[in-house]
Write a protein that holds these residues in place. Sequence first.
Motif, PDB file in Angstrom:
ATOM      1  N   MET A   1       0.352  -1.138  -0.054  1.00  0.00           N
ATOM      2  CA  MET A   1      -0.313  -0.295   0.221  1.00  0.00           C
ATOM      3  C   MET A   1       1.052   1.533  -0.194  1.00  0.00           C
ATOM      4  SD  MET A   1      -3.292   0.970   2.966  1.00  0.00           S
ATOM      5  CE  MET A   1      -1.988   0.753   3.773  1.00  0.00           C
ATOM      6  N   LEU A   2       1.915   1.256   1.049  1.00  0.00           N
ATOM      7  CA  LEU A   2       2.688   2.542   1.010  1.00  0.00           C
ATOM      8  C   LEU A   2       4.194   2.816  -0.470  1.00  0.00           C
ATOM      9  CD1 LEU A   2       3.328   2.586   4.969  1.00  0.00           C
ATOM     10  CD2 LEU A   2       2.170   4.077   3.778  1.00  0.00           C
ATOM     11  N   ASP A   3       4.283   1.242  -0.724  1.00  0.00           N
ATOM     12  CA  ASP A   3       5.235   1.212  -1.953  1.00  0.00           C
ATOM     13  C   ASP A   3       4.501   0.424  -2.921  1.00  0.00           C
ATOM     14  OD1 ASP A   3       7.258   1.411  -3.644  1.00  0.00           O
ATOM     15  OD2 ASP A   3       8.527   0.149  -1.752  1.00  0.00           O
ATOM     16  N   PRO A   4       3.522   1.092  -3.925  1.00  0.00           N
ATOM     17  CA  PRO A   4       2.804   0.293  -4.986  1.00  0.00           C
ATOM     18  C   PRO A   4       4.018  -0.252  -5.811  1.00  0.00           C
ATOM     19  CG  PRO A   4       2.191   2.390  -4.781  1.00  0.00           C
ATOM     20  CD  PRO A   4       3.050   1.929  -3.980  1.00  0.00           C
ATOM     21  N   HIS A   5       5.618  -0.012  -6.509  1.00  0.00           N
ATOM     22  CA  HIS A   5       5.961   0.038  -7.712  1.00  0.00           C
ATOM     23  C   HIS A   5       7.250  -1.350  -6.690  1.00  0.00           C
ATOM     24  CE1 HIS A   5       3.589   2.066  -9.504  1.00  0.00           C
ATOM     25  NE2 HIS A   5       3.415   3.115  -9.388  1.00  0.00           N
ATOM     26  N   GLY A   6       7.537  -0.572  -5.425  1.00  0.00           N
ATOM     27  CA  GLY A   6       8.493  -1.917  -5.039  1.00  0.00           C
ATOM     28  C   GLY A   6      10.313  -1.534  -4.998  1.00  0.00           C
ATOM     29  N   ILE A   7       9.749   0.172  -4.552  1.00  0.00           N
ATOM     30  CA  ILE A   7      10.825   0.952  -5.325  1.00  0.00           C
ATOM     31  C   ILE A   7      11.462   1.313  -4.188  1.00  0.00           C
ATOM     32  CG2 ILE A   7      10.429   1.255  -7.270  1.00  0.00           C
ATOM     33  CD1 ILE A   7       9.638   4.579  -6.113  1.00  0.00           C
TER      34      ILE A   7
END
Length: 118
Positions: A98-104
């Motif tokens: 939820m906080l980092d939807p792109h996994g970066i």
Amino acid sequence: MVEEMKDHLSTNYTTRSTRTVSWGHVIDGNLHLNITTPGIFTEDKTLTEVIEPYIFESVIRRNGSISAEHGLGQCKNNYLPMVKDATVVMLMKSVKDMLDPHGIMNPGKFLPSSSSSS
């Protein structure tokens, strides 16, 4: 824990001598276990394979945590399911997604990677 680890190593790792000490801020429950091979300055993967599962099993027996102020990092994160049930790990992953939807943000640094937990 130090004496217990010394006993474990004397039985399960006879390749070379080791030195086991604890340090840090034990008063607040955080034990830092340091195991070295005097004169050897590179990682001994065999020693690591003897130490890590034993440490985590010992932590679980004591109802402890495998993470302190520095988190799990990328080397220990696959041990998380040993101390947290699958529901908690899924919840943690959901919050991360939820906080980092792109996994970066620090990919693979805290939670087990998707491939290791499937």
